[in-house]
Write a protein that holds these residues in place. Structure first.
Motif, short mmCIF file in Angstrom:
data_model
loop_
_atom_site.label_atom_id
_atom_site.label_comp_id
_atom_site.label_asym_id
_atom_site.label_seq_id
_atom_site.Cartn_x
_atom_site.Cartn_y
_atom_site.Cartn_z
N GLU A 33 0.81 -1.21 0.00
CA GLU A 33 0.00 0.00 0.00
C GLU A 33 0.86 1.27 0.00
O GLU A 33 0.52 2.26 -0.66
N ILE A 69 2.09 2.16 -3.36
CA ILE A 69 1.01 2.71 -4.18
C ILE A 69 0.77 4.17 -3.83
O ILE A 69 0.61 5.03 -4.71
N LEU A 70 0.76 4.48 -2.51
CA LEU A 70 0.53 5.87 -2.10
C LEU A 70 1.65 6.78 -2.61
O LEU A 70 1.42 7.92 -3.01
N VAL A 103 1.18 6.67 -7.16
CA VAL A 103 -0.18 6.23 -7.49
C VAL A 103 -0.30 5.92 -8.99
O VAL A 103 -1.16 5.14 -9.40
#
Lengths: 434, 434
Positions: free
Chosen positions: A292, A295-296, A299
């Motif tokens: 995660e 991804i942050l 993006v």
């Protein structure tokens, strides 16, 4: 019998082939279909009845009184009769058996006992036999007397005194031979045959390979117990192929017509794998959750996610489907895996490299050179992984004595997806120094 | 001929079926295969040659001297001969034609002229014809004289004086009839036939439907021009089915054995759709890019992305594959779409609702009740959209006179993915009030 009931019969009924007549009867309500069927003369009535769909046969069998039913069933070919018998309830089976002569009764019991999908289940006992010491003339005379009962007399089988299959001969060979030639001089001494429990796929393959009209089936002692005709083998093969299509699309196999299948049947056949694959996809989700933070931070990586995991799945589906079909037709055998896996690796390398080149400029545009490198490298790897997994899964299933067609495109896609997600974000995390 | 060269022949060669002999020859180097072939006696030599793969036939045809080649080619069945001819270069064709008698020369020219995939391309001119006013005895005598040349004499065709097909009769009907019965009294007056340009799939369907050994092919004037035998139709059907499997997996059709295809061929057949679908997937990426803010606000939404888009694709692949197969076997026709689409909607509703229920608790666990609602609702919608698209695409392609099998699982998946991404993030943006 036609004279008894002339008004209720359509004009086309007299000329149409029995299979077309059967299709027409199926459109009628059961009462009318029954009346029309009974209005047909007897050999034609039986032939038409044999062509009806199992459901319609069953509905009519239950409406007809026993005398009419027995009359039809006695004349049906042995394999069609056994099929109908297998669809009846135990009480109906008993009712029917009581009406039949001893010979037909035992024949039904015997033919209906074999496991579905084997040579035994699709064979018939309507074949002609000859003795090796007959002359061609005697043989033809015998066939003339027996022909009306037998499903095919174009090839006769020669048995010894213990019913062991020792030869076969074609009708035109008998006709061409001099009248006093003995059968054993002109017969084929090594006819191809199969065992009772042979897979029906193998039966169809042999019939196709040797261009046969029928293939004899023998028991463990080499005694002839039946023949599988080319049309029944073709029907069985068509049904198996349809099953392979269903399995490849994660639909659990069903033998009804898709057009006529009920909503309940289609729902049940489709929901099983759909739900199972949801759980498979949770692995992909877990992979995403694990990364995660990556991804942050980037993006734009999500932009490429469907593209990368789909490409892996597509390459894998290609390999899996090619292998499923090749294993089904006998083009490829279990032992070929070793030889094929290296070729697959090289092809996948070429496919992956091409697709990496295609996707690299998109990566440059959307995220710069680092993202482009991550996406390109991932593409190369996931196409290779998907192809190798897709190619190997059918062999693995076959090895475990499961149907290779279970290696469906969606299953391969789900596996490729989970691996693809991990590879993608792992490479991203490493290369983008997170 | 066997006596000329006894040492070089293996013992099994004398007993083995020609097809097995051909398979054995293919393992040998061309020089040895040639020697072994020429060591066979003539009718067997031709039969074995006919069973060789096209590549091997070609290699041998080029090595044999013209006299030997002409000897083999003259005896080959008309359709096999035309196939070989079509594989030769124009010069080789001329060289061969010069060696043949006029009758064979014209037969080859005629049979090799029909478009691939039609009845004309797979028919043969080896059939037996009779006149309606012959007696059964005369007919049998005629067949006895002609039989060795004809591929099948089990059914003869009855022509009028202008070669129009007016009936057919089976060999056993002739044998059973009294010697002085005239053919026209016992023949089938309405034999099923097809036109020269009929699709080979239709030919195979008719042969299966009417359980025929061969199907006559007529020209526009109803004149008999050839027959398609059941084994050739079965081979054509098997090849078409393999093509459908290839197309369903986005492999462009090729007719070689998968085991023997070169890496170059497999690469070319596979790369086309893989690259095309990459561009399709860019739509999914674009959808994701459009909703980047939603993703940044609720990164846990990405967790469910593979699951939702895969489920949509899986449901769509199921529908598409079932329809592709049903259209190929004739179970479903173009006009059935209207009746089937409503049923599909109801089934998809049930499937989608079940899967929404499965995924809802996962949503609760991972992201709370709002996320769970978004994910559940999306699942319901994308399964319905995927199913309807998957079911309709094969009909649409068929309507546009394209092969319905082009509605491959990966194509349906890519379409479903792009729609699924939009639906998902649109619902999320709306419900999470972003």
């Amino acid at each position: 019998k036609n004279e008894e009931n002339p008004g209720s019969e359509l004009p086309k009924v007299n000329a149409a082939p029995a299979v077309d007549l059967a299709a027409w009867l199926e459109e009628l309500p059961p009462t009318m279909a029954q009346a029309q069927l009974l209005a047909l003369a007897l050999p034609r009535r039986t032939e038409t009845f044999s062509y009806l769909q199992p459901n319609m046969q069953l509905a009519l069998a239950r409406r007809l009184d026993r005398r009419d039913l027995v009359e039809i069933v006695t004349q049906m070919s042995a394999d069609d009769r056994a099929d109908l018998f297998n669809h009846l309830t135990p009480e109906e089976q008993q009712r029917l058996l009581r009406g039949l002569a001893r010979e037909e009764r035992e024949d039904i019991r015997r033919l209906s006992a074999y496991a579905e999908g084997t040579a035994g289940a699709i064979m018939t006992s309507d074949y002609a036999t000859l003795a090796a010491d007959m002359t061609a003339h005697e043989a033809i005379e015998l066939l003339r007397r027996k022909a009306p009962e037998k499903e095919t007399i174009y090839r006769s089988y020669i048995l010894d005194c213990e019913r062991r299959l020792i030869g076969s001969i074609r009708l035109h060979e008998l006709i061409l031979a001099a009248a006093d030639t003995r059968i054993e001089e002109i017969m084929d001494h090594a006819p191809v045959s199969v065992a009772l429990d042979s897979d029906q796929e193998k039966v169809a393959q042999l019939i196709a390979r040797y261009d046969l009209l029928a293939l004899p089936v023998v028991d463990k002692g080499g005694r002839l117990v039946g023949i599988v005709t080319h049309d029944d083998a073709a029907d069985a093969m068509q049904a198996e192929t349809t099953e392979d299509f269903q399995k490849i699309a994660t639909v659990r196999p069903f033998s009804q017509s898709v057009r006529e299948a009920s909503m309940g049947v289609l729902y049940r056949k489709r929901i099983f794998w759909l739900v199972l694959l949801v759980f498979g996809n949770l692995f992909s989700g877990a992979g995403i959750a694990f990364f995660e933070e990556t991804i942050l931070a980037y993006v734009s990586l999500v932009f490429f996610l469907p593209l990368l995991i789909d490409s892996s799945g597509n390459a894998g589906s290609q390999s899996a489907t090619l292998m499923v079909r090749a294993l089904a037709t006998g083009d490829v055998a279990l032992k070929d895996w070793r030889n094929l896996i290296l070729r697959e690796l090289l092809i996948a390398l070429a496919l992956g490299a091409t697709m990496a080149l295609v996707v690299f400029p998109v990566g440059l545009l959307r995220g710069g050179s680092e993202i482009a490198l991550v996406v390109g490298l991932t593409m190369l790897l996931v196409v290779i992984i998907g192809s190798l997994a897709g190619m190997s899964l059918p062999f693995l299933l076959s090895r475990l004595r499961l149907d290779p067609a279970t290696a469906s495109a969606p299953l391969v896609t789900t596996i490729s997806d989970a691996v693809g997600v991990l590879v993608y974000f792992w490479i991203a995390t490493a290369m983008l120094s997170l």
